[in-house]
Design a protein around this motif. Structure first.
Motif, PDB file in Angstrom:
ATOM      1  N   ALA A   5      49.127  41.157  52.686  1.00 44.63           N
ATOM      2  CA  ALA A   5      47.726  40.982  53.054  1.00 44.63           C
ATOM      3  C   ALA A   5      46.914  42.107  52.426  1.00 44.63           C
ATOM      4  N   VAL A   6      45.923  41.736  51.618  1.00 40.77           N
ATOM      5  CA  VAL A   6      45.073  42.720  50.945  1.00 40.77           C
ATOM      6  C   VAL A   6      43.644  42.528  51.430  1.00 40.77           C
ATOM      7  N   GLU A   7      43.051  43.597  51.930  1.00 39.23           N
ATOM      8  CA  GLU A   7      41.700  43.505  52.458  1.00 39.23           C
ATOM      9  C   GLU A   7      40.670  43.456  51.334  1.00 39.23           C
ATOM     10  N   ARG A   8      39.628  42.707  51.566  1.00 44.25           N
ATOM     11  CA  ARG A   8      38.502  42.712  50.636  1.00 44.25           C
ATOM     12  C   ARG A   8      37.928  44.143  50.594  1.00 44.25           C
ATOM     13  N   GLY A   9      37.591  44.621  49.430  1.00 41.25           N
ATOM     14  CA  GLY A   9      37.089  45.979  49.304  1.00 41.25           C
ATOM     15  C   GLY A   9      38.156  46.980  48.915  1.00 41.25           C
ATOM     16  N   ASN A  10      39.402  46.574  48.894  1.00 45.99           N
ATOM     17  CA  ASN A  10      40.460  47.459  48.405  1.00 45.99           C
ATOM     18  C   ASN A  10      40.133  47.836  46.962  1.00 45.99           C
ATOM     19  N   PRO A  11      40.086  49.143  46.620  1.00 46.31           N
ATOM     20  CA  PRO A  11      39.685  49.544  45.261  1.00 46.31           C
ATOM     21  C   PRO A  11      40.589  49.010  44.155  1.00 46.31           C
ATOM     22  N   GLY A  12      41.788  48.593  44.507  1.00 47.70           N
ATOM     23  CA  GLY A  12      42.698  48.046  43.496  1.00 47.70           C
ATOM     24  C   GLY A  12      42.562  46.553  43.288  1.00 47.70           C
ATOM     25  N   LEU A  13      41.628  45.921  44.004  1.00 53.76           N
ATOM     26  CA  LEU A  13      41.408  44.483  43.881  1.00 53.76           C
ATOM     27  C   LEU A  13      40.058  44.218  43.232  1.00 53.76           C
ATOM     28  N   VAL A  14      40.081  43.527  42.099  1.00 54.53           N
ATOM     29  CA  VAL A  14      38.850  43.163  41.389  1.00 54.53           C
ATOM     30  C   VAL A  14      38.761  41.639  41.350  1.00 54.53           C
ATOM     31  N   ALA A  15      37.627  41.098  41.768  1.00 57.00           N
ATOM     32  CA  ALA A  15      37.444  39.646  41.829  1.00 57.00           C
ATOM     33  C   ALA A  15      36.340  39.207  40.878  1.00 57.00           C
ATOM     34  N   ARG A  16      36.619  38.129  40.122  1.00 56.75           N
ATOM     35  CA  ARG A  16      35.615  37.568  39.206  1.00 56.75           C
ATOM     36  C   ARG A  16      35.406  36.099  39.559  1.00 56.75           C
ATOM     37  N   PRO A  17      34.170  35.700  39.907  1.00 54.47           N
ATOM     38  CA  PRO A  17      33.930  34.290  40.238  1.00 54.47           C
ATOM     39  C   PRO A  17      34.051  33.397  39.014  1.00 54.47           C
ATOM     40  N   VAL A  18      34.607  32.209  39.221  1.00 47.24           N
ATOM     41  CA  VAL A  18      34.756  31.217  38.148  1.00 47.24           C
ATOM     42  C   VAL A  18      34.141  29.912  38.647  1.00 47.24           C
ATOM     43  N   PRO A  19      32.933  29.553  38.202  1.00 44.37           N
ATOM     44  CA  PRO A  19      32.285  28.315  38.666  1.00 44.37           C
ATOM     45  C   PRO A  19      33.094  27.080  38.277  1.00 44.37           C
ATOM     46  N   MET A  20      33.101  26.100  39.173  1.00 43.80           N
ATOM     47  CA  MET A  20      33.874  24.883  38.955  1.00 43.80           C
ATOM     48  C   MET A  20      33.000  23.650  39.152  1.00 43.80           C
ATOM     49  N   LEU A  21      33.554  22.491  38.850  1.00 48.87           N
ATOM     50  CA  LEU A  21      32.894  21.223  39.124  1.00 48.87           C
ATOM     51  C   LEU A  21      32.516  21.127  40.596  1.00 48.87           C
ATOM     52  N   GLY A  22      31.447  20.415  40.881  1.00 45.67           N
ATOM     53  CA  GLY A  22      31.071  20.152  42.254  1.00 45.67           C
ATOM     54  C   GLY A  22      30.411  21.304  42.963  1.00 45.67           C
ATOM     55  N   GLY A  23      30.050  22.351  42.224  1.00 44.75           N
ATOM     56  CA  GLY A  23      29.395  23.497  42.845  1.00 44.75           C
ATOM     57  C   GLY A  23      30.347  24.481  43.484  1.00 44.75           C
ATOM     58  N   PHE A  24      31.643  24.252  43.336  1.00 50.00           N
ATOM     59  CA  PHE A  24      32.619  25.181  43.894  1.00 50.00           C
ATOM     60  C   PHE A  24      32.661  26.451  43.060  1.00 50.00           C
TER      61      PHE A  24
END
Length: 375
Positions: free
Chosen positions: A183-202
């Protein structure tokens, strides 16, 4: 629905009322072009909780109602008829139900109360259809903690999550038995997230773990049991994907029947045209056939039988079916079905993804079903 009990019908009626009161207005806002937030779904979630629909897969001792698979699928089918369905609370991965002590206080209790939500990160860039082989993300001990390195992709629900359940190799073995869960908490400095837009607005996310440090409490379950826990979750999700597709197909069918009766063309209602009648009848037959199959498989599950193959079959056939029904509904509606002011256009985009995630049609057909039948 297949041999439904009175209690099941009562649950469906309850969900229908909550959807009408709380979710239908959200659908209207979506069709006006508004982007909904997590907070917009909270009233419906709370209404469901007050009605006793909380922790649908949890035992009573953990505050849930542990519904049968038949009941859960009936609820999912009804809920999915709305473009903005209820987001039920208290959903917990089966592998987390046995957490005790400090782990229970940190992870399980916030999930049970709805204070926190975690998403599920298994798929990697090297392949989503064969996840056990493709998992290259690894975790190694470093003093009294773990360092996680690797990448996950096409991760859904991260935008509303407080953390992520990530699957990583904890030994040099190549098989599934080397995969564990953290379990990795959001905000952990070792976790980087990049959004990837998808069909249907997801919006899915690509997650990168760069020396992502977590303590021993973040290690969930036994070492090497992570993939087993993931597989338990995937079977349930595949059944529910089938029910979701069935609910959407039913709504599309209802819309095409209503439109065909009201639309006047060439001095008569559209419903009198043979081509339209054929599309409506074909859709009705497919929906009834798949509903019978879905609930028959759910009853096998509730009887304690191994239904992993059936879950894959249901997911595959229902998601293929709903694509055909949506296409017919749009054809009958004409240009009105192609605008995002209609739920049909939204579902046309969204449901294309359903034939890929949780196992593409081809994988279920030739890898799972064929291997099982020819074993």
């Amino acid at each position: 629905m297949h041999k439904h009990k009175e209690e099941t019908w009562a649950l469906v009626d309850l969900v229908r009322k909550i959807v009408k009161d709380h979710q239908a207005p959200l659908e209207t806002r979506m069709l006006r072009g508004e982007k909904l937030t997590r907070a917009d779904f909270e009233p419906g979630c709370e209404a469901a909780r007050m009605a006793g629909l909380w922790g649908l897969n949890l035992p009573p001792e953990l505050g849930g109602v542990r519904l049968s698979m038949v009941d859960r699928l009936a609820i999912t089918e009804e809920n999915s008829k709305c473009l903005a369905p209820i987001r039920f609370g208290g959903e917990v991965l089966h592998a987390m139900l046995n957490l005790q002590g400090e782990q229970k206080a940190r992870y399980l209790d916030p999930l049970l109360s709805g204070v926190k939500r975690y998403c599920f990160a298994l798929t990697e860039p090297g392949g989503g259809s064969d996840p056990a082989r493709a998992v290259l993300t690894h975790a190694k001990r470093d003093g009294g903690s773990w360092l996680i390195n690797g990448s996950k992709t096409w991760i859904s629900l991260f935008e509303d999550a407080d953390g992520v359940l990530v699957f990583a190799r904890t030994s040099k073995e190549k098989g599934a038995n080397a995969i564990s869960m953290f379990a990795v908490e959001r905000g952990n400095p070792g976790l980087v997230a990049r959004p990837v837009p998808m069909l249907g607005g997801f919006s899915t996310h690509q997650l990168t773990f760069d020396n992502c440090r977590v303590d021993d409490l973040a290690f969930i379950g036994a070492e090497g049991d992570g993939f087993k826990g993931a597989q338990q979750e995937l079977s349930r999700v595949r059944f529910e994907s089938g029910a979701m597709a069935l609910g959407i197909a039913q709504r599309c069918y209802d819309m095409m029947v209503q439109h065909a009766k009201q639309r006047i063309v060439f001095e008569g209602p559209l419903s009198e045209k043979q081509a339209v009648q054929s599309m409506i009848v074909d859709s009705w037959i497919e929906i009834q056939q798949h509903r019978l199959t879905l609930y028959a498989c759910a009853e096998k599950h509730d009887a304690g039988q191994d239904t992993r193959v059936e879950a894959g079959m249901v997911k595959m056939t229902c998601t293929e079916m709903v694509g055909r029904v949506i296409d017919r509904a749009i054809q009958i509606h004409g240009a009105a079905g192609c605008t995002y002011e209609s739920p049909l256009a939204h579902w046309y985009d969204q449901l294309r993804l359903s034939r890929i995630y949780d196992g593409p049609t081809e994988v279920h057909k030739y890898r799972v079903l064929a291997r099982s039948l020819l074993a």
